[in-house]
Each structure stands twice: as structure tokens, then as C-alpha cells.
Design an enzyme around this catalytic site. Structure first.
Site, PDB file in Angstrom:
ATOM      1  CD  GLU A 234      -2.490   1.852   0.471  1.00  0.00           C
ATOM      2  OE1 GLU A 234      -3.293   1.104  -0.101  1.00  0.00           O
ATOM      3  OE2 GLU A 234      -2.352   3.063   0.158  1.00  0.00           O
TER       4      GLU A 234
ATOM      5  CE1 TYR B   1     -24.261   6.659   4.245  1.00  0.00           C
ATOM      6  CE2 TYR B   1     -25.378   7.258   2.208  1.00  0.00           C
ATOM      7  CZ  TYR B   1     -24.254   6.798   2.863  1.00  0.00           C
ATOM      8  OH  TYR B   1     -23.121   6.485   2.156  1.00  0.00           O
TER       9      TYR B   1
HETATM   10  C1  LIG Z   1     -18.442  10.055  -3.596  1.00  0.00           C
HETATM   11  C2  LIG Z   1     -18.394   8.553  -3.641  1.00  0.00           C
HETATM   12  C3  LIG Z   1     -19.309   7.780  -2.908  1.00  0.00           C
HETATM   13  C4  LIG Z   1     -19.280   6.370  -2.976  1.00  0.00           C
HETATM   14  N1  LIG Z   1     -20.203   5.636  -2.260  1.00  0.00           N
HETATM   15  C5  LIG Z   1     -20.198   4.280  -2.344  1.00  0.00           C
HETATM   16  C6  LIG Z   1     -21.149   3.476  -1.609  1.00  0.00           C
HETATM   17  O1  LIG Z   1     -22.003   4.010  -0.880  1.00  0.00           O
HETATM   18  N2  LIG Z   1     -21.101   2.111  -1.725  1.00  0.00           N
HETATM   19  C7  LIG Z   1     -20.172   1.486  -2.524  1.00  0.00           C
HETATM   20  O2  LIG Z   1     -20.179   0.226  -2.611  1.00  0.00           O
HETATM   21  N3  LIG Z   1     -19.251   2.213  -3.219  1.00  0.00           N
HETATM   22  C8  LIG Z   1     -19.239   3.578  -3.143  1.00  0.00           C
HETATM   23  N4  LIG Z   1     -18.303   4.318  -3.829  1.00  0.00           N
HETATM   24  C9  LIG Z   1     -17.285   3.601  -4.633  1.00  0.00           C
HETATM   25  C10 LIG Z   1     -16.159   3.075  -3.767  1.00  0.00           C
HETATM   26  O3  LIG Z   1     -15.626   4.104  -2.974  1.00  0.00           O
HETATM   27  C11 LIG Z   1     -15.060   2.462  -4.634  1.00  0.00           C
HETATM   28  O4  LIG Z   1     -15.633   1.704  -5.657  1.00  0.00           O
HETATM   29  C12 LIG Z   1     -14.160   1.564  -3.795  1.00  0.00           C
HETATM   30  O5  LIG Z   1     -13.465   2.316  -2.840  1.00  0.00           O
HETATM   31  C13 LIG Z   1     -13.145   0.823  -4.683  1.00  0.00           C
HETATM   32  O6  LIG Z   1     -12.315   0.029  -3.873  1.00  0.00           O
HETATM   33  P1  LIG Z   1     -10.899  -0.437  -4.399  1.00  0.00           P
HETATM   34  O7  LIG Z   1     -10.336  -1.326  -3.340  1.00  0.00           O
HETATM   35  O8  LIG Z   1     -11.026  -0.952  -5.787  1.00  0.00           O
HETATM   36  O9  LIG Z   1     -10.057   0.901  -4.522  1.00  0.00           O
HETATM   37  P2  LIG Z   1      -9.637   1.942  -3.400  1.00  0.00           P
HETATM   38  O10 LIG Z   1     -10.521   1.846  -2.226  1.00  0.00           O
HETATM   39  O11 LIG Z   1      -9.495   3.246  -4.106  1.00  0.00           O
HETATM   40  O12 LIG Z   1      -8.199   1.450  -2.932  1.00  0.00           O
HETATM   41  C14 LIG Z   1      -7.057   1.527  -3.744  1.00  0.00           C
HETATM   42  C15 LIG Z   1      -5.834   1.500  -2.834  1.00  0.00           C
HETATM   43  O13 LIG Z   1      -4.659   1.336  -3.619  1.00  0.00           O
HETATM   44  C16 LIG Z   1      -3.651   2.201  -3.151  1.00  0.00           C
HETATM   45  N5  LIG Z   1      -2.730   2.451  -4.268  1.00  0.00           N
HETATM   46  C17 LIG Z   1      -2.977   3.155  -5.389  1.00  0.00           C
HETATM   47  N6  LIG Z   1      -1.881   3.158  -6.198  1.00  0.00           N
HETATM   48  C18 LIG Z   1      -0.937   2.417  -5.565  1.00  0.00           C
HETATM   49  C19 LIG Z   1       0.413   2.053  -5.909  1.00  0.00           C
HETATM   50  N7  LIG Z   1       0.965   2.448  -7.070  1.00  0.00           N
HETATM   51  N8  LIG Z   1       1.108   1.283  -5.043  1.00  0.00           N
HETATM   52  C20 LIG Z   1       0.538   0.874  -3.860  1.00  0.00           C
HETATM   53  N9  LIG Z   1      -0.719   1.216  -3.490  1.00  0.00           N
HETATM   54  C21 LIG Z   1      -1.460   1.961  -4.338  1.00  0.00           C
HETATM   55  C22 LIG Z   1      -4.429   3.426  -2.701  1.00  0.00           C
HETATM   56  O14 LIG Z   1      -3.675   4.227  -1.803  1.00  0.00           O
HETATM   57  C23 LIG Z   1      -5.642   2.792  -2.055  1.00  0.00           C
HETATM   58  O15 LIG Z   1      -5.438   2.496  -0.682  1.00  0.00           O
HETATM   59  C24 LIG Z   1     -18.305   5.725  -3.772  1.00  0.00           C
HETATM   60  C25 LIG Z   1     -17.373   6.495  -4.494  1.00  0.00           C
HETATM   61  C26 LIG Z   1     -17.423   7.880  -4.435  1.00  0.00           C
HETATM   62  C27 LIG Z   1     -16.432   8.671  -5.240  1.00  0.00           C
END
Ligand SMILES: Cc1cc2nc3c(=O)[nH]c(=O)nc-3n(C[C@H](O)[C@H](O)[C@H](O)COP(=O)(O)OP(=O)(O)OC[C@H]3O[C@@H](n4cnc5c(N)ncnc54)[C@H](O)[C@@H]3O)c2cc1C
Length: 380
Positions: free
Chosen positions: A35, A215
Site C-alpha cells: 500500500e 444518511y
Molecule cells: C463520492 C463517492 C461515494 C461512494 N459511495 C459508495 C457506496 O455508498 N457504496 C459502494 O459500494 N461504493 C461507493 N463508492 C465507490 C467506492 O468508494 C469504490 O468503488 C471503492 O473504494 C473501490 O475500492 P478499491 O479497493 O477498488 O479501490 P480503493 O478503495 O481506491 O483502494 C485503492 C488503494 O490502492 C492504493 N494504491 C494506489 N496506487 C498504488 C500504488 N501504485 N502502489 C501501492 N498502493 C497503491 C491506494 O492508496 C488505495 O489504498 C463511492 C465512491 C465515491 C467517489
């Protein structure tokens, strides 16, 4: 049983990466999560976990904990922006659980993240490790990090989010389209509302070209959240950053004329964050060989259905099922099977989310909430 030597590097300790790590560790794989952030920050945002997501959280063993802490709204209500007239009402209490086999939670995003992190042993996490390069060889993958360190893994799962470095390396740069909309969001103590009365259910206020979703994020109803979507003329210069601040005066002005409940929230809110909303073309494929993408890295979507993190959790479950019992020779086939299983569903959700019509009128959510990634059939 998988060979002891099969090592898996998960890039990104977000919701998708941590869930994937927890599930694969249980199968006996040697998992390490890299991370980029040096520590987990408490970013002010709420998150909805619909029953399809909660089924994966249950498999992770954290449902009971979430039942204690999360808000369980009895209803999801859609209302007209100025008159407050109700255009749809979906029962989310015991009814949703009875119908879809799991509850619907509303909580602080950081609380959800911390809960999932609690089932991942600390010693598999490498914080402050930003992946910069990746090279596949016949027998594995070499990863390079910003601090100059290099490691080797048999397989790489890239859960590195919407700006995925791995996606760029493996599939090339992709085009993001600004939707013309930005989201303002805030969490704050409900006590700041003073005497103002807010209907205690998840409410979406639908305006002609903008909306607000509201909410509580705690079972105690002592912290409240709202998120908007609204037009922004020029392409805003700080896209997709969880920490960029917004201007409260601008936000309040842009909701002039909305219902008094919306006004009360905007007056009570002490500060807001702002997030530009981008969309992407579907990817032709989700990886190559021993490297695969997961979550926002491969199917970023607008937040209008609250299904982005839910989809990442479903991905984690399906991927772990596809990897069950494989050795190093089975990695590429397992990754292809995962992609073939997941792509039709995530593409459909991306499309539906983009339309921003979900639950506006009477809607049967069965195809989304009824899905169970723990038992859904896998592609051949
Ligand atoms: C305003 C808003 C509201 C939302 N509400 C909802 C909701 O109510 N319910 C829902 O299901 N979804 C919701 N979402 C969507 C949800 O937030 C994302 O789909 C979800 O966080 C994706 O998870 P992920 O693990 O794919 O990516 P992320 O949670 O973005 O995690 C990616 C991780 O990778 C790390 N990273 C990035 N690049 C590197 C690198 N090169 N090397 C090492 N680490 C790296 C980052 O630091 C991060 O910790 C919402 C999104 C937004 C924008």
C-alpha cells in the site's frame, strides 16, 4: 491444497485489496499487500453496503461487528428536491434482509475499512510501498517500488484503485471522460443540526440537474453524511482525490430552493470535500498472464448506485473461489475465469450507475442485491 510456494502480491490496501488478501490467506497462499499510503487515514465519507456486499462481509467474518456499529435505515426514499414529494420508497429493514438474505448497512467508510483490516494480519501489510514498475517473466512477476526495493511474486492482484498504476503498465494509458459533474461530501456530528429535524431514513433529493443523498453513518445516529452530484462548468483541476476541500458557500448557493431539510444540512455542515466525477470506457481485458485487476482498477463507476465497493468485494470473493487449490501453473487460467465471471455483471452495473436513475421511481433491485458472490456460478 495450493503449493506452499505460491506467492501473491496484492497492490493496494483499499476495500477490495484487503478483502482479497483476507480470503486468499485463508486458502493458504502466501499473500503480501503493498500500500502506497504510510498509514490509513480517516477520510470523511459515508458508504452504503447493500445485501450483495454484506454477503461477502459475512464470509469475511465481520457482519456481527457491523450490525453493532452501522446505521440500518428502515427505508430508502426518493424525494422531489423542492416539494419533498416521495417518488419511491424501498423497504430496507427486516424486509430487505428476509428477501435478499442479508441486511443493508450505512456506515463511515473508515469504519468499514478498519473492520475489514481487522481480519488481515498486520504482518502481511507493507505500508508506504508505492508500486512503480512491474515486469512479467515466464515464472513470475518482478515488482519495483518507489523506495527502490524489488520483490518477486508468482501472481499479482492489482486493487490499486481508479488511478491504477498496474492498469497503465499492463494495458496502457486509458481515457477518462469528465462527466461534467462533481460530488461534494461531508460527515459531521448530528448534534450540529441543533433542533433541525431530519427524516431519519436514507433519502435522495432529486433536483432537475443535481441531487443529494443523506444518511446516518452510525447505529447511534450521532454522525450524519451527505453526498451530492452537481454540474461544474470547467473541468475541475483536482479530479478524484479523497482529500480535496470544497467551498461551502458555493455548495450552499448551488442548492438554493431545495427543501428546508437540505438547507438545514448545508447550514450545519462545517466543511466539505469535493470529488470530480469521471467515467471510463470498459476495458478490453482485466489483465495479462499472472497479473489481474480488481475493483475500481478495472471497472470504475459513478457512485450513483452505491455499488463500487460492493463490486470490489464481489470481485474478491469470486477471484478467491477461482483460485481455490491452484498452483503456480494455474494462475493465468484462474484469472481468466474470474474475469469471464465478473465482467458481464460489473459492466451492467457500470452502465446502470451511469444513467443515474437507480431507485428514482419504483425499482426492483433483485438483480443487484440478490446476487451472492459466495455461491454464484463461475464461468467455464
Ligand atoms: C463520492 C463517492 C461515494 C461512494 N459511495 C459508495 C457506496 O455508498 N457504496 C459502494 O459500494 N461504493 C461507493 N463508492 C465507490 C467506492 O468508494 C469504490 O468503488 C471503492 O473504494 C473501490 O475500492 P478499491 O479497493 O477498488 O479501490 P480503493 O478503495 O481506491 O483502494 C485503492 C488503494 O490502492 C492504493 N494504491 C494506489 N496506487 C498504488 C500504488 N501504485 N502502489 C501501492 N498502493 C497503491 C491506494 O492508496 C488505495 O489504498 C463511492 C465512491 C465515491 C467517489
Amino acid at each position: 491444497m495450493p503449493q506452499k510456494s505460491l506467492s501473491i502480491a496484492v497492490i493496494g490496501a483499499g476495500i477490495g485489496g484487503l478483502a482479497t488478501a483476507a480470503l486468499l490467506l485463508r486458502q493458504g497462499f502466501a499473500v503480501t499487500v503493498y500500500e502506497q499510503a504510510p498509514a490509513f487515514a480517516r477520510v470523511g465519507s459515508g458508504i452504503q453496503m447493500a445485501p450483495n456486499a454484506v454477503k461477502v462481509l459475512r464470509a469475511l467474518g465481520v457482519e456481527a461487528q457491523l450490525r453493532e456499529t452501522a446505521f440500518r435505515s428502515p427505508l430508502a426514499v426518493s424525494r422531489v428536491w423542492d416539494t419533498g414529494a416521495v417518488t419511491s420508497e424501498l423497504k430496507l429493514g427486516d424486509e430487505v434482509e428476509a428477501r435478499f438474505g442479508a441486511p443493508y448497512f450505512f456506515l463511515h467508510r473508515a469504519d468499514l475499512h478498519a473492520t475489514i483490516a481487522s481480519v488481515v494480519p498486520r504482518d502481511v501489510l507493507r505500508l508506504g510501498c508505492r508500486l512503480t514498475e512491474l515486469e512479467q517473466e515466464a515464472k513470475g512477476v518482478t515488482l519495483a517500488f518507489a523506495d527502490g526495493s524489488r520483490v518477486h511474486a508468482d501472481a499479482v492482484i492489482a486493487a490499486d484503485g481508479v488511478h491504477s498504476t498496474v492498469r497503465e503498465i499492463v494495458l496502457g494509458p486509458e481515457r477518462a471522460h469528465f462527466t461534467g459533474k462533481v460530488a461534494y461530501r461531508a460527515t459531521f456530528p448530528a448534534a450540529l443540526l441543533g433542533g433541525a429535524k431530519i427524516t431519519p431514513v436514507r433519502t435522495k433529493w432529486w433536483g432537475p440537474d443535481r441531487h443529494m443523498v443523506v444518511y446516518y453513518v452510525t447505529a447511534a445516529r450521532d454522525e450524519i453524511y451527505f453526498v451530492t452530484s452537481q454540474p461544474e462548468q470547467a473541468e475541475w483541476m483536482t479530479p478524484e482525490s479523497w482529500s480535496a476541500k470544497g467551498d461551502l458557500a458555493e455548495l450552499r448557493a448551488s442548492f438554493t430552493g431545495f427543501h428546508p431539510e437540505v438547507q438545514s444540512l448545508l447550514q450545519a455542515c462545517p466543511e466539505v470535500h469535493k470529488w470530480a466525477l469521471f467515467e471510463r470506457d470498459p476495458l478490453p481485458n482485466w489483465g495479462e498472464g499472472r497479473v489481474v485487476l480488481l475493483g475500481d482498477a478495472c471497472h470504475p463507476m459513478t457512485p450513483y448506485m452505491a455499488q463500487g465497493a460492493a463490486s470490489a468485494l464481489e470481485d474478491a470473493m469470486v477471484l478467491s473461489r477461482c483460485m481455490q487449490g491452484i498452483d503456480t501453473g494455474g494462475v493465468a487460467a484462474a484469472f481468466k475465469r474470474y474475469e469471464a465471471t465478473r465482467k458481464p455483471r460489473t459492466s451492467r452495473i457500470q452502465l446502470q450507475s451511469s444513467a443515474n436513475t437507480w431507485l428514482r421511481g419504483e425499482t426492483d433491485p433483485a438483480w443487484v442485491y440478490g446476487y451472492d458472490a459466495c455461491i454464484a456460478s463461475l464461468a467455464d
